[in-house]
Design a protein around this motif. Structure first.
Motif, PDB file in Angstrom:
ATOM      1  N   TRP A  26     -30.374 -34.145 -62.784  1.00  0.00           N
ATOM      2  CA  TRP A  26     -29.224 -34.129 -63.451  1.00  0.00           C
ATOM      3  C   TRP A  26     -28.881 -34.987 -64.483  1.00  0.00           C
ATOM      4  CZ3 TRP A  26     -24.386 -36.861 -63.191  1.00  0.00           C
ATOM      5  CH2 TRP A  26     -23.492 -36.220 -63.775  1.00  0.00           C
ATOM      6  N   CYS A  63     -23.898 -32.538 -56.910  1.00  0.00           N
ATOM      7  CA  CYS A  63     -24.834 -31.377 -57.106  1.00  0.00           C
ATOM      8  C   CYS A  63     -24.984 -30.533 -55.843  1.00  0.00           C
ATOM      9  CB  CYS A  63     -26.236 -32.056 -57.413  1.00  0.00           C
ATOM     10  SG  CYS A  63     -26.230 -32.828 -59.121  1.00  0.00           S
ATOM     11  N   ARG A  66     -21.935 -28.230 -55.391  1.00  0.00           N
ATOM     12  CA  ARG A  66     -21.266 -27.414 -56.622  1.00  0.00           C
ATOM     13  C   ARG A  66     -20.389 -27.836 -57.625  1.00  0.00           C
ATOM     14  NH1 ARG A  66     -21.922 -21.051 -56.185  1.00  0.00           N
ATOM     15  NH2 ARG A  66     -19.800 -21.266 -57.301  1.00  0.00           N
ATOM     16  N   ASN A  68     -21.543 -30.586 -59.983  1.00  0.00           N
ATOM     17  CA  ASN A  68     -22.514 -30.983 -60.917  1.00  0.00           C
ATOM     18  C   ASN A  68     -23.780 -29.658 -60.966  1.00  0.00           C
ATOM     19  OD1 ASN A  68     -21.138 -33.127 -61.636  1.00  0.00           O
ATOM     20  ND2 ASN A  68     -22.669 -34.605 -60.614  1.00  0.00           N
ATOM     21  N   HIS A  69     -23.899 -29.263 -61.992  1.00  0.00           N
ATOM     22  CA  HIS A  69     -25.223 -28.220 -61.969  1.00  0.00           C
ATOM     23  C   HIS A  69     -26.404 -28.985 -62.641  1.00  0.00           C
ATOM     24  CE1 HIS A  69     -27.678 -24.508 -62.517  1.00  0.00           C
ATOM     25  NE2 HIS A  69     -26.477 -23.829 -62.162  1.00  0.00           N
ATOM     26  N   ASP A  71     -30.023 -29.803 -63.785  1.00  0.00           N
ATOM     27  CA  ASP A  71     -30.606 -29.538 -65.050  1.00  0.00           C
ATOM     28  C   ASP A  71     -31.808 -28.860 -64.630  1.00  0.00           C
ATOM     29  OD1 ASP A  71     -28.852 -31.132 -66.567  1.00  0.00           O
ATOM     30  OD2 ASP A  71     -30.086 -32.991 -66.544  1.00  0.00           O
ATOM     31  N   THR A  74     -33.595 -27.203 -57.272  1.00  0.00           N
ATOM     32  CA  THR A  74     -32.557 -26.142 -56.511  1.00  0.00           C
ATOM     33  C   THR A  74     -31.969 -26.883 -55.229  1.00  0.00           C
ATOM     34  OG1 THR A  74     -34.687 -25.585 -55.188  1.00  0.00           O
ATOM     35  CG2 THR A  74     -34.205 -24.113 -57.056  1.00  0.00           C
ATOM     36  N   ASN A  81     -29.810 -20.017 -52.599  1.00  0.00           N
ATOM     37  CA  ASN A  81     -29.364 -21.025 -53.749  1.00  0.00           C
ATOM     38  C   ASN A  81     -27.786 -21.083 -53.782  1.00  0.00           C
ATOM     39  OD1 ASN A  81     -28.765 -22.009 -56.379  1.00  0.00           O
ATOM     40  ND2 ASN A  81     -30.850 -21.551 -56.823  1.00  0.00           N
ATOM     41  N   TRP A  83     -25.956 -21.875 -55.826  1.00  0.00           N
ATOM     42  CA  TRP A  83     -25.469 -21.507 -57.171  1.00  0.00           C
ATOM     43  C   TRP A  83     -25.412 -19.974 -57.221  1.00  0.00           C
ATOM     44  CZ3 TRP A  83     -22.395 -24.281 -59.939  1.00  0.00           C
ATOM     45  CH2 TRP A  83     -22.316 -25.741 -59.904  1.00  0.00           C
TER      46      TRP A  83
END
Length: 272
Positions: A26, A63, A66, A68-69, A71, A74, A81, A83
C-alpha cells in the motif's frame, strides 16, 4: 505432562485461519508504506503487532478493516476477499478500537455503546428489550453504568477507551482490531482491559508500543520494520535481544518473567 502454554499452542495450531493477508502493498502520496506483507491469524488467537514509529502498523490495520485499499495483494476473512463483500457484513465480522476516538458530539455513553448493535440491525429498527438488557450488562461489565448518561465528549481518554471496548463487546465480532488499546489507560486499567479481552470469545489483532504487555498477552507477535515484515512467531521467538537491537535500535536484556514465565524486557540506559 504438557504445560498449559503447550496445550494452548497446540489447540491454536489446529484452528483454521480466520484472516489471511497475502503479498499486501500500500502506498500514500506515491510513497510505499507497506511492502509485500503476508501472514495468517488463527481463529481464537491473540496476535500482537509491534514495530517502531512509522513502521506501518496503523496503515496495515486500516487495510484489514477496509479503510485503505491495498495497491496489491489480498485480505481474506474466512476465505472471502473483504473488498468483495458489503461494508455492513464486514462490520458484523470486525470491530475496531482506535488510538484516538471521535467525540461523537451530542451522544451519551449509553448511545455510543448502543452503536455496537448497528451492524446487526435493519434501517430504522428499534432496540428491543433484549437489546437494552444487553447494553446495560456490557456497561456494567466495563464499570460504566454510572457514566451511561454522561456525554461521551466529556470523558477522559481512558474512559473513552473503556466505552469503545464496551461497544465492541456488544457488537460481538469475530475479529477485534485494537490500535494501541492501552493508550490513555493507567496501569491498573491496562492490565484489566487486556485480561478482559483475552477472556472474550474473539480473535484479536492489537498493536502495541509496550513490548512487555505484548509479551504477556499475545500468543503470536508480528514485527514490522520500515513497512516490511521483519519477524512472525511466539513472544519467545521474536522478542529477542538481537531483534530488539536490529528493529528498535535498542539495547535490551531479555529474561523470563519471575511469575508468568513469558519474556521480560529490561532496557539498558546510559549517559551520553
Amino acid at each position: 505432562m504438557k504445560s498449559l502454554v503447550g496445550v494452548i499452542q497446540q489447540s491454536l495450531a489446529s484452528e483454521p485461519d480466520l484472516l489471511q493477508v497475502s503479498n499486501l502493498s500500500w502506498s500514500a502520496d506515491q510513497n510505499k508504506i507497506l511492502n509485500e506483507i503476508s501472514f495468517a491469524i488463527k481463529k481464537g488467537s491473540f496476535v500482537g503487532l509491534i514495530g517502531p514509529n512509522g513502521a506501518g502498523k496503523s496503515s496495515l490495520m486500516r487495510c484489514i478493516y477496509r479503510v485503505n485499499h491495498p495497491d496489491e495483494g489480498t485480505v481474506l476473512f474466512e476465505g472471502e476477499n473483504i473488498w468483495q463483500g458489503s461494508a455492513n457484513a464486514n462490520a458484523r465480522n470486525m470491530a475496531v478500537i482506535l488510538q484516538e476516538q471521535s467525540d461523537h458530539l451530542g451522544l451519551s455513553v449509553y448511545e455510543v455503546v448502543a452503536l455496537g448493535l448497528t451492524p446487526h440491525k435493519k434501517l430504522f429498527e428499534w432496540d428491543t428489550p433484549e437489546d437494552k438488557n444487553s447494553i446495560k450488562q456490557v456497561l456494567l461489565d466495563n464499570d460504566l453504568l454510572q457514566l451511561s448518561a454522561r456525554l461521551f465528549s466529556y470523558l477522559s481518554g481512558g474512559e473513552k477507551q473503556r466505552v469503545m471496548l464496551a461497544r465492541a463487546m456488544l457488537q460481538k465480532p469475530k475479529l477485534l482490531i485494537m490500535d494501541e488499546p492501552t493508550n490513555h489507560l493507567d496501569v491498573h486499567y491496562q492490565v484489566e482491559v487486556l485480561q478482559k479481552v483475552k477472556k472474550l470469545d474473539v480473535t484479536v489483532l492489537a498493536s502495541f508500543h509496550d513490548l512487555n504487555l505484548a509479551a504477556a498477552f499475545c500468543d503470536k507477535i508480528i514485527v514490522l520494520d520500515k513497512g516490511q515484515l521483519s519477524s512472525v512467531g511466539t513472544p519467545e521467538e521474536v522478542l529477542t535481544e538481537q531483534i530488539l537491537s536490529e528493529v528498535f535500535n535498542s539495547k535490551a536484556f531479555v529474561d523470563k518473567h519471575p511469575i508468568h514465565q513469558h519474556p521480560r524486557i529490561t532496557y539498558a540506559y546510559h549517559d551520553e
